[in-house]
Design a protein around this motif. Structure first.
Motif, mmCIF file in Angstrom:
data_model
loop_
_atom_site.group_PDB
_atom_site.id
_atom_site.type_symbol
_atom_site.label_atom_id
_atom_site.label_comp_id
_atom_site.label_asym_id
_atom_site.label_seq_id
_atom_site.Cartn_x
_atom_site.Cartn_y
_atom_site.Cartn_z
ATOM 1 N N ALA A 95 9.810 41.213 -14.197
ATOM 2 C CA ALA A 95 10.580 40.586 -15.002
ATOM 3 C C ALA A 95 12.205 41.314 -15.082
ATOM 4 O O ALA A 95 12.373 42.523 -15.344
ATOM 5 C CB ALA A 95 10.197 40.428 -16.453
ATOM 6 N N VAL A 96 13.037 40.249 -14.676
ATOM 7 C CA VAL A 96 14.386 40.712 -14.736
ATOM 8 C C VAL A 96 15.268 39.752 -15.270
ATOM 9 O O VAL A 96 15.049 38.440 -15.178
ATOM 10 C CB VAL A 96 15.163 41.221 -13.336
ATOM 11 C CG1 VAL A 96 14.406 42.453 -12.781
ATOM 12 C CG2 VAL A 96 14.907 40.202 -12.318
ATOM 13 N N ASP A 97 16.380 40.000 -15.955
ATOM 14 C CA ASP A 97 17.412 39.038 -16.118
ATOM 15 C C ASP A 97 18.447 38.705 -15.221
ATOM 16 O O ASP A 97 18.422 39.167 -14.120
ATOM 17 C CB ASP A 97 18.122 39.564 -17.530
ATOM 18 C CG ASP A 97 17.437 39.918 -18.658
ATOM 19 O OD1 ASP A 97 16.482 39.277 -18.984
ATOM 20 O OD2 ASP A 97 17.970 40.626 -19.609
ATOM 21 N N LEU A 98 18.921 37.676 -15.212
ATOM 22 C CA LEU A 98 20.018 37.140 -14.355
ATOM 23 C C LEU A 98 21.209 37.155 -14.973
ATOM 24 O O LEU A 98 21.653 36.616 -16.205
ATOM 25 C CB LEU A 98 19.725 35.583 -13.865
ATOM 26 C CG LEU A 98 20.687 34.995 -12.970
ATOM 27 C CD1 LEU A 98 20.696 35.843 -11.654
ATOM 28 C CD2 LEU A 98 20.404 33.708 -12.657
ATOM 29 N N VAL A 99 22.215 37.910 -14.407
ATOM 30 C CA VAL A 99 23.574 37.978 -14.804
ATOM 31 C C VAL A 99 24.461 37.186 -13.854
ATOM 32 O O VAL A 99 24.427 37.724 -12.552
ATOM 33 C CB VAL A 99 24.111 39.398 -15.033
ATOM 34 C CG1 VAL A 99 25.798 39.537 -15.600
ATOM 35 C CG2 VAL A 99 23.382 40.105 -15.843
ATOM 36 N N HIS A 100 25.272 36.235 -14.474
ATOM 37 C CA HIS A 100 25.781 35.364 -13.468
ATOM 38 C C HIS A 100 27.514 35.454 -13.903
ATOM 39 O O HIS A 100 27.894 35.232 -14.897
ATOM 40 C CB HIS A 100 25.547 33.837 -13.677
ATOM 41 C CG HIS A 100 26.171 32.734 -12.789
ATOM 42 N ND1 HIS A 100 26.048 31.482 -13.270
ATOM 43 C CD2 HIS A 100 26.816 32.960 -11.604
ATOM 44 C CE1 HIS A 100 26.913 30.691 -12.166
ATOM 45 N NE2 HIS A 100 27.188 31.815 -11.398
ATOM 46 N N ARG A 160 9.859 35.802 -18.462
ATOM 47 C CA ARG A 160 8.372 36.180 -18.046
ATOM 48 C C ARG A 160 7.841 37.204 -19.242
ATOM 49 O O ARG A 160 8.668 37.933 -19.994
ATOM 50 C CB ARG A 160 8.660 37.192 -16.817
ATOM 51 C CG ARG A 160 8.615 36.099 -15.471
ATOM 52 C CD ARG A 160 9.020 37.090 -14.364
ATOM 53 N NE ARG A 160 8.897 36.459 -13.082
ATOM 54 C CZ ARG A 160 9.047 36.950 -11.873
ATOM 55 N NH1 ARG A 160 9.505 38.053 -12.042
ATOM 56 N NH2 ARG A 160 9.157 36.169 -10.826
ATOM 57 N N ALA A 161 6.586 37.583 -19.277
ATOM 58 C CA ALA A 161 6.241 38.640 -20.143
ATOM 59 C C ALA A 161 6.887 39.873 -19.969
ATOM 60 O O ALA A 161 7.072 40.436 -18.816
ATOM 61 C CB ALA A 161 4.575 38.717 -20.057
ATOM 62 N N ALA A 162 6.823 40.610 -21.071
ATOM 63 C CA ALA A 162 7.679 42.013 -21.019
ATOM 64 C C ALA A 162 7.127 42.847 -20.202
ATOM 65 O O ALA A 162 7.674 43.803 -19.592
ATOM 66 C CB ALA A 162 7.809 42.468 -22.351
ATOM 67 N N GLN A 163 5.468 42.684 -20.023
ATOM 68 C CA GLN A 163 4.722 43.692 -19.363
ATOM 69 C C GLN A 163 4.922 43.498 -17.764
ATOM 70 O O GLN A 163 4.174 44.293 -16.994
ATOM 71 C CB GLN A 163 3.539 43.764 -19.701
ATOM 72 C CG GLN A 163 2.637 42.606 -19.703
ATOM 73 C CD GLN A 163 2.774 41.748 -20.822
ATOM 74 O OE1 GLN A 163 3.825 41.767 -21.409
ATOM 75 N NE2 GLN A 163 1.812 40.738 -21.069
#
Length: 209
Positions: free
Chosen positions: A96-101, A89-92
Protein backbone atom coordinates in the motif's frame (compact mmCIF):
# COMPACT_ATOMS: atom_id res chain seq x y z
CA UNK A 1 19.36 8.43 -27.72
CA UNK A 2 18.77 9.27 -24.06
CA UNK A 3 15.76 11.50 -23.35
CA UNK A 4 17.66 13.10 -20.49
CA UNK A 5 17.71 16.89 -20.81
CA UNK A 6 17.52 19.97 -18.65
CA UNK A 7 19.26 21.62 -15.74
CA UNK A 8 21.44 18.67 -14.84
CA UNK A 9 22.59 18.21 -18.42
CA UNK A 10 26.00 19.62 -17.45
CA UNK A 11 26.58 16.35 -15.60
CA UNK A 12 27.09 13.31 -17.79
CA UNK A 13 23.72 11.56 -18.00
CA UNK A 14 23.47 8.02 -16.66
CA UNK A 15 23.20 5.08 -19.02
CA UNK A 16 19.70 3.62 -19.26
CA UNK A 17 19.30 0.05 -18.02
CA UNK A 18 16.16 -0.55 -20.07
CA UNK A 19 14.30 0.94 -23.03
CA UNK A 20 10.89 -0.08 -24.31
CA UNK A 21 8.06 1.15 -26.50
CA UNK A 22 4.43 0.20 -25.99
CA UNK A 23 1.73 0.83 -28.59
CA UNK A 24 -1.35 2.48 -27.10
CA UNK A 25 -4.31 2.57 -29.45
CA UNK A 26 -6.80 4.37 -27.18
CA UNK A 27 -7.09 6.26 -23.91
CA UNK A 28 -8.46 3.06 -22.38
CA UNK A 29 -5.39 1.16 -23.56
CA UNK A 30 -3.21 3.82 -21.94
CA UNK A 31 -4.98 3.41 -18.61
CA UNK A 32 -4.82 -0.37 -18.83
CA UNK A 33 -1.08 -0.35 -19.52
CA UNK A 34 -0.47 2.11 -16.68
CA UNK A 35 -2.46 -0.17 -14.38
CA UNK A 36 -0.24 -3.11 -15.26
CA UNK A 37 2.87 -1.00 -14.76
CA UNK A 38 1.56 -0.03 -11.31
CA UNK A 39 1.88 -3.65 -10.21
CA UNK A 40 5.67 -3.27 -10.44
CA UNK A 41 5.84 -0.07 -8.41
CA UNK A 42 6.66 0.45 -4.76
CA UNK A 43 7.30 3.29 -2.36
CA UNK A 44 10.22 5.45 -3.47
CA UNK A 45 9.66 5.01 -7.20
CA UNK A 46 9.82 8.20 -9.28
CA UNK A 47 8.24 8.46 -12.73
CA UNK A 48 9.02 11.40 -15.02
CA UNK A 49 6.13 11.84 -17.43
CA UNK A 50 6.44 13.84 -20.65
CA UNK A 51 3.97 14.68 -23.43
CA UNK A 52 2.40 17.83 -24.81
CA UNK A 53 -0.91 19.23 -23.61
CA UNK A 54 -3.61 16.63 -24.19
CA UNK A 55 -1.18 13.78 -24.78
CA UNK A 56 -2.73 11.58 -22.13
CA UNK A 57 -0.51 12.27 -19.12
CA UNK A 58 -3.48 12.55 -16.77
CA UNK A 59 -5.11 9.55 -18.45
CA UNK A 60 -1.93 7.57 -17.78
CA UNK A 61 -1.81 8.72 -14.16
CA UNK A 62 -5.46 7.75 -13.63
CA UNK A 63 -4.63 4.23 -14.80
CA UNK A 64 -1.61 4.17 -12.54
CA UNK A 65 -3.73 5.29 -9.59
CA UNK A 66 -6.30 2.58 -10.30
CA UNK A 67 -3.54 -0.02 -10.34
CA UNK A 68 -2.13 1.29 -7.07
CA UNK A 69 -5.65 1.40 -5.58
CA UNK A 70 -5.54 5.00 -4.47
CA UNK A 71 -8.55 7.21 -3.90
CA UNK A 72 -10.38 8.17 -7.10
CA UNK A 73 -10.46 11.71 -8.47
CA UNK A 74 -7.10 12.12 -10.20
CA UNK A 75 -7.04 15.29 -12.31
CA UNK A 76 -4.26 17.47 -13.62
CA UNK A 77 -2.42 19.20 -10.74
CA UNK A 78 -1.56 22.19 -12.96
CA UNK A 79 -2.99 24.88 -10.69
CA UNK A 80 -1.88 23.39 -7.38
CA UNK A 81 1.47 21.94 -8.57
CA UNK A 82 1.08 18.72 -6.59
CA UNK A 83 -1.63 16.46 -5.21
CA UNK A 84 -1.44 13.48 -2.87
CA UNK A 85 -3.83 10.61 -3.61
CA UNK A 86 -3.93 8.32 -0.55
CA UNK A 87 -4.13 4.57 -0.84
CA UNK A 88 -7.39 2.83 -0.04
CA UNK A 89 -5.64 -0.46 0.70
CA UNK A 90 -5.57 -1.76 4.23
CA UNK A 91 -2.81 -0.23 6.34
CA UNK A 92 -1.29 -3.66 6.93
CA UNK A 93 -0.83 -4.25 3.20
CA UNK A 94 2.95 -3.95 2.57
CA UNK A 95 2.27 -2.86 -1.02
CA UNK A 96 0.00 0.00 0.00
CA UNK A 97 1.47 3.32 -1.13
CA UNK A 98 0.12 6.79 -1.84
CA UNK A 99 0.40 8.42 -5.25
CA UNK A 100 1.92 11.91 -5.47
CA UNK A 101 1.07 13.67 -8.76
CA UNK A 102 3.16 16.73 -9.62
CA UNK A 103 3.08 19.22 -12.50
CA UNK A 104 6.50 20.88 -12.92
CA UNK A 105 5.62 22.87 -16.04
CA UNK A 106 5.79 26.23 -14.25
CA UNK A 107 8.92 25.37 -12.29
CA UNK A 108 12.30 26.57 -13.46
CA UNK A 109 14.72 24.40 -11.51
CA UNK A 110 15.19 21.27 -9.46
CA UNK A 111 15.43 23.51 -6.42
CA UNK A 112 11.92 24.82 -6.98
CA UNK A 113 10.68 21.24 -7.30
CA UNK A 114 12.37 20.22 -4.06
CA UNK A 115 10.86 23.28 -2.37
CA UNK A 116 7.49 21.51 -2.67
CA UNK A 117 8.75 19.23 0.16
CA UNK A 118 8.33 16.15 -1.99
CA UNK A 119 11.29 14.58 -0.21
CA UNK A 120 8.98 14.21 2.81
CA UNK A 121 6.75 11.78 0.90
CA UNK A 122 8.94 10.26 -1.79
CA UNK A 123 10.14 7.24 0.22
CA UNK A 124 6.64 6.01 1.02
CA UNK A 125 4.88 7.02 -2.19
CA UNK A 126 4.97 6.57 -5.94
CA UNK A 127 5.75 10.03 -7.32
CA UNK A 128 4.74 11.02 -10.85
CA UNK A 129 6.23 14.31 -12.09
CA UNK A 130 4.86 15.75 -15.32
CA UNK A 131 7.34 17.95 -17.21
CA UNK A 132 10.04 16.86 -14.79
CA UNK A 133 12.99 16.11 -17.05
CA UNK A 134 16.15 17.79 -15.80
CA UNK A 135 14.58 18.33 -12.37
CA UNK A 136 12.89 15.23 -10.98
CA UNK A 137 16.03 13.11 -11.40
CA UNK A 138 17.34 14.88 -8.30
CA UNK A 139 14.19 13.85 -6.46
CA UNK A 140 15.22 10.27 -7.20
CA UNK A 141 18.66 11.04 -5.75
CA UNK A 142 20.71 11.54 -8.91
CA UNK A 143 23.57 12.41 -9.35
CA UNK A 144 24.70 12.12 -5.71
CA UNK A 145 23.30 8.63 -5.15
CA UNK A 146 24.84 5.94 -7.40
CA UNK A 147 21.76 3.79 -6.73
CA UNK A 148 19.37 6.49 -7.95
CA UNK A 149 16.64 4.96 -10.12
CA UNK A 150 13.67 6.33 -12.02
CA UNK A 151 11.45 5.81 -15.04
CA UNK A 152 11.17 8.32 -17.88
CA UNK A 153 7.94 7.89 -19.86
CA UNK A 154 7.00 9.94 -22.92
CA UNK A 155 3.62 9.71 -24.67
CA UNK A 156 3.88 10.40 -28.41
CA UNK A 157 2.45 9.70 -31.84
CA UNK A 158 3.93 10.31 -35.27
CA UNK A 159 2.27 12.64 -37.76
CA UNK A 160 1.26 10.82 -40.90
CA UNK A 161 2.31 7.42 -39.59
CA UNK A 162 0.86 4.35 -41.22
CA UNK A 163 -1.80 2.50 -39.19
CA UNK A 164 -0.10 0.62 -36.40
CA UNK A 165 3.18 2.50 -36.75
CA UNK A 166 5.10 3.35 -33.59
CA UNK A 167 7.53 6.32 -33.35
CA UNK A 168 11.18 5.43 -33.60
CA UNK A 169 13.19 5.27 -30.40
CA UNK A 170 14.25 8.68 -29.17
CA UNK A 171 11.77 10.67 -31.28
CA UNK A 172 10.09 12.03 -28.17
CA UNK A 173 8.67 15.51 -28.53
CA UNK A 174 10.71 16.36 -31.60
CA UNK A 175 9.39 18.31 -34.59
CA UNK A 176 6.56 16.54 -36.36
CA UNK A 177 5.09 14.92 -33.26
CA UNK A 178 1.49 15.55 -32.21
CA UNK A 179 0.44 14.14 -28.87
CA UNK A 180 -3.22 14.90 -28.25
CA UNK A 181 -5.88 12.24 -27.74
CA UNK A 182 -8.06 13.58 -30.57
CA UNK A 183 -9.80 11.16 -32.91
CA UNK A 184 -9.19 10.57 -36.59
CA UNK A 185 -11.86 11.70 -39.06
CA UNK A 186 -13.24 8.17 -39.17
CA UNK A 187 -13.87 8.34 -35.42
CA UNK A 188 -11.13 5.97 -34.32
CA UNK A 189 -8.31 6.84 -31.95
CA UNK A 190 -4.90 7.36 -33.50
CA UNK A 191 -2.03 5.12 -32.50
CA UNK A 192 0.21 6.40 -29.72
CA UNK A 193 3.20 4.88 -28.02
CA UNK A 194 4.71 5.14 -24.59
CA UNK A 195 8.47 5.50 -24.91
CA UNK A 196 9.91 4.25 -21.63
CA UNK A 197 13.51 4.64 -20.50
CA UNK A 198 14.58 3.19 -17.15
CA UNK A 199 17.57 4.31 -15.11
CA UNK A 200 19.31 2.79 -12.11
CA UNK A 201 19.69 -0.65 -10.53
CA UNK A 202 16.09 -0.70 -9.34
CA UNK A 203 14.99 -1.38 -12.93
CA UNK A 204 17.86 -3.55 -14.14
CA UNK A 205 16.43 -6.82 -15.41
CA UNK A 206 12.80 -5.92 -14.66
CA UNK A 207 10.28 -7.23 -17.20
CA UNK A 208 7.83 -4.51 -18.15
CA UNK A 209 4.16 -5.23 -18.95
Amino acid sequence: MSPFTGEAAGVRPPEPVLRAQVRLETAEATQAWAGRLAQLLRGGDVLILTGELGSGKTTFTQGLGAGLQVREGIISPTFVLSRIHPTVRAAQDPRAVDLVHVDAYRLGSAGELLDLDLDATVDRSVTVVEWGRGMAEELAGWPEDPEASWLDIELVRAVGAAPGAVPAEGEGASSGIITDFSEDEDGTDEIRSAVLTAYGPRWAGVELP
